[in-house]
Design a protein around this motif. Structure first.
Motif, PDB file in Angstrom:
ATOM      1  N   GLU A  77       0.823  -1.217   0.000  1.00  0.00           N
ATOM      2  CA  GLU A  77       0.000   0.000   0.000  1.00  0.00           C
ATOM      3  C   GLU A  77       0.855   1.264   0.000  1.00  0.00           C
ATOM      4  OE1 GLU A  77      -3.576  -1.782   2.824  1.00  0.00           O
ATOM      5  OE2 GLU A  77      -1.778  -0.906   3.689  1.00  0.00           O
ATOM      6  N   LEU A  78       2.146   1.079  -0.081  1.00  0.00           N
ATOM      7  CA  LEU A  78       3.038   2.250  -0.067  1.00  0.00           C
ATOM      8  C   LEU A  78       3.087   2.890  -1.443  1.00  0.00           C
ATOM      9  CD1 LEU A  78       5.940   0.687   2.032  1.00  0.00           C
ATOM     10  CD2 LEU A  78       4.321   2.452   2.787  1.00  0.00           C
ATOM     11  N   PRO A  79       3.531   4.143  -1.509  1.00  0.00           N
ATOM     12  CA  PRO A  79       3.687   4.772  -2.825  1.00  0.00           C
ATOM     13  C   PRO A  79       4.593   3.914  -3.713  1.00  0.00           C
ATOM     14  CG  PRO A  79       4.064   6.376  -1.071  1.00  0.00           C
ATOM     15  CD  PRO A  79       3.922   5.038  -0.415  1.00  0.00           C
ATOM     16  N   ARG A  80       4.255   3.905  -4.961  1.00  0.00           N
ATOM     17  CA  ARG A  80       4.929   3.015  -5.890  1.00  0.00           C
ATOM     18  C   ARG A  80       6.448   3.194  -5.901  1.00  0.00           C
ATOM     19  NH1 ARG A  80       3.760   2.110 -12.268  1.00  0.00           N
ATOM     20  NH2 ARG A  80       5.910   1.517 -12.658  1.00  0.00           N
ATOM     21  N   ALA A  81       6.890   4.461  -5.875  1.00  0.00           N
ATOM     22  CA  ALA A  81       8.331   4.730  -5.927  1.00  0.00           C
ATOM     23  C   ALA A  81       9.041   4.067  -4.744  1.00  0.00           C
ATOM     24  CB  ALA A  81       8.583   6.236  -5.916  1.00  0.00           C
ATOM     25  N   VAL A  82       8.387   4.082  -3.585  1.00  0.00           N
ATOM     26  CA  VAL A  82       8.991   3.486  -2.391  1.00  0.00           C
ATOM     27  C   VAL A  82       8.969   1.965  -2.493  1.00  0.00           C
ATOM     28  CG1 VAL A  82       8.834   3.276   0.112  1.00  0.00           C
ATOM     29  CG2 VAL A  82       8.307   5.461  -0.981  1.00  0.00           C
ATOM     30  N   ARG A  83       7.826   1.431  -2.972  1.00  0.00           N
ATOM     31  CA  ARG A  83       7.725  -0.024  -3.137  1.00  0.00           C
ATOM     32  C   ARG A  83       8.847  -0.539  -4.022  1.00  0.00           C
ATOM     33  NH1 ARG A  83       2.153   0.514  -4.651  1.00  0.00           N
ATOM     34  NH2 ARG A  83       2.779  -0.241  -6.692  1.00  0.00           N
ATOM     35  N   ALA A 205      26.906  -2.286  11.922  1.00  0.00           N
ATOM     36  CA  ALA A 205      25.597  -1.961  11.355  1.00  0.00           C
ATOM     37  C   ALA A 205      25.742  -1.176  10.069  1.00  0.00           C
ATOM     38  CB  ALA A 205      24.786  -1.145  12.367  1.00  0.00           C
ATOM     39  N   THR A 206      24.736  -1.346   9.212  1.00  0.00           N
ATOM     40  CA  THR A 206      24.674  -0.578   7.966  1.00  0.00           C
ATOM     41  C   THR A 206      23.327   0.119   7.901  1.00  0.00           C
ATOM     42  OG1 THR A 206      26.110  -2.106   6.785  1.00  0.00           O
ATOM     43  CG2 THR A 206      24.680  -0.729   5.443  1.00  0.00           C
ATOM     44  N   LEU A 207      23.356   1.397   7.626  1.00  0.00           N
ATOM     45  CA  LEU A 207      22.120   2.179   7.512  1.00  0.00           C
ATOM     46  C   LEU A 207      22.112   2.901   6.165  1.00  0.00           C
ATOM     47  CD1 LEU A 207      19.548   3.579   8.652  1.00  0.00           C
ATOM     48  CD2 LEU A 207      21.062   5.301   9.666  1.00  0.00           C
ATOM     49  N   ILE A 208      21.042   2.662   5.419  1.00  0.00           N
ATOM     50  CA  ILE A 208      20.898   3.348   4.135  1.00  0.00           C
ATOM     51  C   ILE A 208      19.691   4.267   4.233  1.00  0.00           C
ATOM     52  CG2 ILE A 208      20.490   3.075   1.656  1.00  0.00           C
ATOM     53  CD1 ILE A 208      21.664   0.232   1.911  1.00  0.00           C
ATOM     54  N   GLU A 209      19.912   5.549   4.016  1.00  0.00           N
ATOM     55  CA  GLU A 209      18.804   6.505   4.041  1.00  0.00           C
ATOM     56  C   GLU A 209      18.593   7.032   2.632  1.00  0.00           C
ATOM     57  OE1 GLU A 209      18.106   9.095   7.638  1.00  0.00           O
ATOM     58  OE2 GLU A 209      20.298   9.054   7.557  1.00  0.00           O
ATOM     59  N   GLU A 210      17.375   6.959   2.162  1.00  0.00           N
ATOM     60  CA  GLU A 210      17.090   7.472   0.829  1.00  0.00           C
ATOM     61  C   GLU A 210      16.041   8.564   0.907  1.00  0.00           C
ATOM     62  OE1 GLU A 210      16.413   4.727  -2.312  1.00  0.00           O
ATOM     63  OE2 GLU A 210      17.777   3.214  -1.478  1.00  0.00           O
ATOM     64  N   TYR A 211      16.183   9.542   0.046  1.00  0.00           N
ATOM     65  CA  TYR A 211      15.237  10.659  -0.039  1.00  0.00           C
ATOM     66  C   TYR A 211      14.655  10.631  -1.445  1.00  0.00           C
ATOM     67  CZ  TYR A 211      17.818  12.108   4.091  1.00  0.00           C
ATOM     68  OH  TYR A 211      18.399  12.136   5.335  1.00  0.00           O
ATOM     69  N   LEU A 212      13.333  10.511  -1.547  1.00  0.00           N
ATOM     70  CA  LEU A 212      12.772  10.423  -2.891  1.00  0.00           C
ATOM     71  C   LEU A 212      11.389  11.062  -2.975  1.00  0.00           C
ATOM     72  CD1 LEU A 212      11.764   6.697  -3.550  1.00  0.00           C
ATOM     73  CD2 LEU A 212      12.543   7.508  -1.356  1.00  0.00           C
ATOM     74  N   SER A 213      11.094  11.593  -4.133  1.00  0.00           N
ATOM     75  CA  SER A 213       9.803  12.250  -4.362  1.00  0.00           C
ATOM     76  C   SER A 213       9.610  12.440  -5.852  1.00  0.00           C
ATOM     77  CB  SER A 213       9.776  13.626  -3.682  1.00  0.00           C
ATOM     78  OG  SER A 213      10.535  14.553  -4.448  1.00  0.00           O
ATOM     79  N   PRO A 214       8.364  12.701  -6.253  1.00  0.00           N
ATOM     80  CA  PRO A 214       8.172  13.176  -7.627  1.00  0.00           C
ATOM     81  C   PRO A 214       8.656  14.631  -7.697  1.00  0.00           C
ATOM     82  CG  PRO A 214       6.063  13.065  -6.458  1.00  0.00           C
ATOM     83  CD  PRO A 214       7.109  12.533  -5.524  1.00  0.00           C
TER      84      PRO A 214
END
Ligand SMILES: Nc1ncnc2c1ncn2[C@@H]1O[C@H](COP(=O)(O)OP(=O)(O)O)[C@@H](O)[C@H]1O
Ligand SMILES: [Mg+2]
Lengths: 441, 249
Positions: A77-83, A205-214
């Motif tokens: 149910e998440l936004p497609r870009a995130v899925r 530990a490994t942490l990946i942070e992503e920033y995304l939007s239209p």
């Protein structure tokens, strides 16, 4: 002093803090940060650290994005870009924030059993109160903000509205990366996020942070605070792929105790304007900070990077290596500072920046700097900016490869030296694909 | 459809200086032509201009590939129409592996995906013919290669891409006799009714192994003589001076 261009006020701050049920210490810290924010001027090109980037205070006069209670949804149910990103990610533990609100959280039972905490920072303030209190504002303080270059850090310290808390107790090794996705779809907002990571002794530990939007008009101010206990190893990647129109300001600072190792990767590909500040504070001997960066600026993009390697302890090591390319009228900036205190004997510190320009109008600025107050050290820095090699393009073209694709190959080859150091295969592929898409063809 | 590579009255300047002064030349498919001539005659310039090097200024003339004038086309478009240039000095491209690059090039040439299996099959056969080591294809394109390795790599690309017309610019220079034989073997496997080649060389040596159907001699930016393979032998024996006198160059 301060032009009142923001819609923010102390009343808003206090009301918000109360509504979220925050503890007094946090409300007080926010208020202290607010006082400083009020006093500081906005940075201009007259400030050394902002020499190549224009900042317009009206960018911050947007509607402050308020957070709210989590609205957890299933993955599908998440936004497609995130899925799509989740599907392509190695992360098993993941948080997704959409427009400042937590909308998805996956934390494998196994990690819970090991005492790992991953969640919304507001929730952690309730459930892990002491841990957060001892750590928040330690790496990026709310008070040690002194000049215009700290204005945005003060803004974030006062008004951050949502955040991430990752805590890994001593001795625990996470086998897969933790993923945090910052997604936005509402324009006209000012988003303020804070990521707090505390690693006990000998954690991995490994942490990946992503920033995304239209594509949309929006400003995001992010802060990252990483506290690495003795022998802790953190691999972190910040991957900025906002849509066109977004302005992104990021300050990240890590404190490395004895023998701690940070492997950081800053990826700047999206948005219209991005300013990324990555700092490591080497406070214990044997600490080792690797700060890598890759960036690609296309039409209308301005991407600015600032790294700081601050050696307080003796016998620590740090290496910053940033590489990027620009095409059309894209602009890229790199400034880096190696700072050695008198106590920092036997330091190894290196800093390199290389830029590749694909068009006449593309521009790169590169300013490596050393401030060395110790004498028994090994330091080096270097920078270069060069146009893409026309002979290479011609050679590839004579094999039938179209110019855009040849440029993609050469940019990927150029960035390979940095990305090749990052053992996150799927992330590397993602970065390559985003750049390919930017170059078209 | 005409099956020739035809150069008509080609005039080319470099930085305002005339280098090619009315070149006429026709290479039909199915034939191998040699282009000989002293240093500085303009042989490499002709090769690069045919391939579409933007550094040269074409003042006049036509380059007809199977009847179509390609003078205005970009180098990659020319290549996709079936043209190939083996460089006198192949370019090093660090960070791009031979295998990755060559598959993209083959896909560009065909205009469609090429399955990995098919691609590696082709690559494998070419490597065997060239008596080369498979490990080379995972290396970066020409990076740190010796002169001979670079030339072998040019022929590897030729064999995988299978162009209609190839221009080989001094592919023999820098090769010892064994390498020369191997490279010639690679070119000879390409020979057939659908393949034409212009083999640029300074010496007759290569032509012992790639026997040309026609030999052209270029001097001072023009083709001054055309003959059979015996012309190459004559040049080997007598040098270029007699010819200079004969044509008044
Ligand atoms: N890119 C260039 N810039 C300047 N001069 C050039 C360039 N390419 C070729 N020339 C000149 O053109 C002439 C022909 O060169 P070239 O085509 O390399 O001859 P060849 O291959 O027959 O030895 C020479 O005088 C050479 O100096
Ligand atoms: Mg030559």
């Amino acid at each position: 002093m301060n032009e009142t261009v923001t819609s923010l006020s102390l009343e808003d701050l206090l009301r918000g803090s109360e509504r979220r049920g925050e503890p007094d210490w946090l409300r007080d810290a926010r208020e202290r940060a607010w006082q400083i924010f009020e006093q500081l001027n906005w940075p201009t090109r007259k400030n050394e650290a902002w020499r190549y980037t224009d900042l317009d205070p009206t960018w911050f006069a947007l509607d402050l994005e308020e957070t709210g209670p989590a609205e957890l949804r299933q993955r599908d149910e998440l936004p497609r870009a995130v899925r799509e990103r989740l599907a392509e990610s190695d992360a098993e533990a993941a948080l997704v924030f959409a427009n400042g609100r937590l909308v998805h959280a996956a934390l494998p039972q196994e990690l819970l059993e090991k005492g790992v905490v991953l969640g919304d920072l507001h929730a952690a303030l309730r459930n892990n109160a002491d841990q957060v209190k001892g750590a928040l504002y330690q790496a990026v303080t709310e008070t040690g903000l002194q000049g215009p270059e700290d204005k945005l850090a003060a803004l974030n310290a006062a008004f951050w509205s949502y955040g991430v808390f990752l805590h890994v107790p001593a001795g625990v090794a996470l086998e897969t990366p933790v993923g945090v996705f910052h997604y936005a779809s509402e324009g006209g907002k000012l988003g303020l996020s804070r990521t707090l990571v505390t690693l006990g002794a000998n954690v991995e530990a490994t942490l990946i942070e992503e920033y995304l939007s239209p594509p949309l008009e929006r400003t995001h101010v992010a802060t990252g605070e990483f506290l690495l206990g003795p022998g802790a190893r953190l691999r972190h990647a910040g991957v900025q792929t906002w849509g066109a129109g977004v302005r992104h300001f990021h300050r990240q600072r890590a404190l490395l105790e004895r023998d701690a190792v940070l492997n950081d990767l800053a990826v700047n590909l999206g948005g219209s304007l991005a300013r990324t500040e990555v700092a490591s504070e080497l406070v214990g001997p044997g600490a080792d900070s690797e700060m890598l960066g890759v960036y690609f600026a296309g039409a209308g993009q301005h991407l600015d990077h600032y790294t700081t390697q601050h050696h307080v302890s003796a016998q620590a090591r740090s290496d910053a290596y940033y590489k990027g390319a620009a095409t059309v009228n894209g602009r890229v900036v790199y400034q880096g500072l190696i700072q050695l205190e008198p106590t920092a004997q036997k330091t190894d510190a290196y800093q390199t920046n290389r830029n590749l320009l694909l068009s006449r109008e593309a521009r790169a600025e590169s300013v490596p700097q050393l401030e060395i107050a110790a004498n028994d050290v090994r330091c080096s820095h270097g920078s270069s900016t060069a146009p893409v090699d026309e002979e290479q393009l011609f050679y590839l073209a004579t094999r039938g490869i179209p110019r855009a694709q040849a440029q993609q190959l050469l940019v990927a080859a150029f960035l390979e030296e940095v990305l090749g150091r990052v053992p996150l295969e799927r992330l590397r592929r993602h970065v390559a694909h985003v750049i390919e898409a930017r170059l078209g063809g | 459809m005409k099956q020739t590579l035809e150069i008509h009255d080609l005039w080319v300047n470099v930085e305002g200086i005339p280098i090619l002064k009315g070149v006429n030349l026709t290479v039909p498919r199915g034939e191998v032509h040699a282009l000989m001539g002293p240093n500085g005659a303009g042989k490499s310039t002709l090769g690069k201009v045919i391939a579409g090097d933007p550094g040269y200024e074409v003042l006049r003339g036509q380059i007809l590939l199977d009847g179509e004038d390609i003078v205005e086309l970009e180098p990659d478009e020319r290549a996709r129409k079936g043209l190939f240039l083996a460089f006198q000095y192949p370019v090093e491209v660090p960070g791009v592996t031979i295998a990755n690059f060559l598959r993209l090039a083959l896909q560009a040439r065909r205009g469609e995906e090429v399955a990995l299996g098919e691609f590696y099959g082709k690559l494998q056969r070419a490597i065997e013919t060239l008596e080369w080591d498979e490990a080379y294809v995972t290396r970066y394109l020409n990076e740190g290669f010796s002169g001979g390795e670079k030339k072998r790599n040019e022929i590897l690309q030729l064999m995988v891409l299978e162009p209609a017309y190839a221009i080989l610019d001094e592919t023999d220079s820098g090769l010892d006799i064994d390498a020369l034989k191997v490279v010639a073997k690679g070119v000879n496997t390409m020979r057939g009714p659908n393949f034409g080649a212009l083999v640029i060389t300074h010496y007759q040596r290569l032509l012992n192994y790639i026997v040309p159907d026609v030999v052209h001699v270029m001097m001072d930016g023009r083709i001054v003589k055309t003959g059979g393979s015996e012309l190459a032998l004559e040049l080997e024996e007598r040098g270029y001076d007699w010819l200079k006198e004969e044509v008044g160059a």
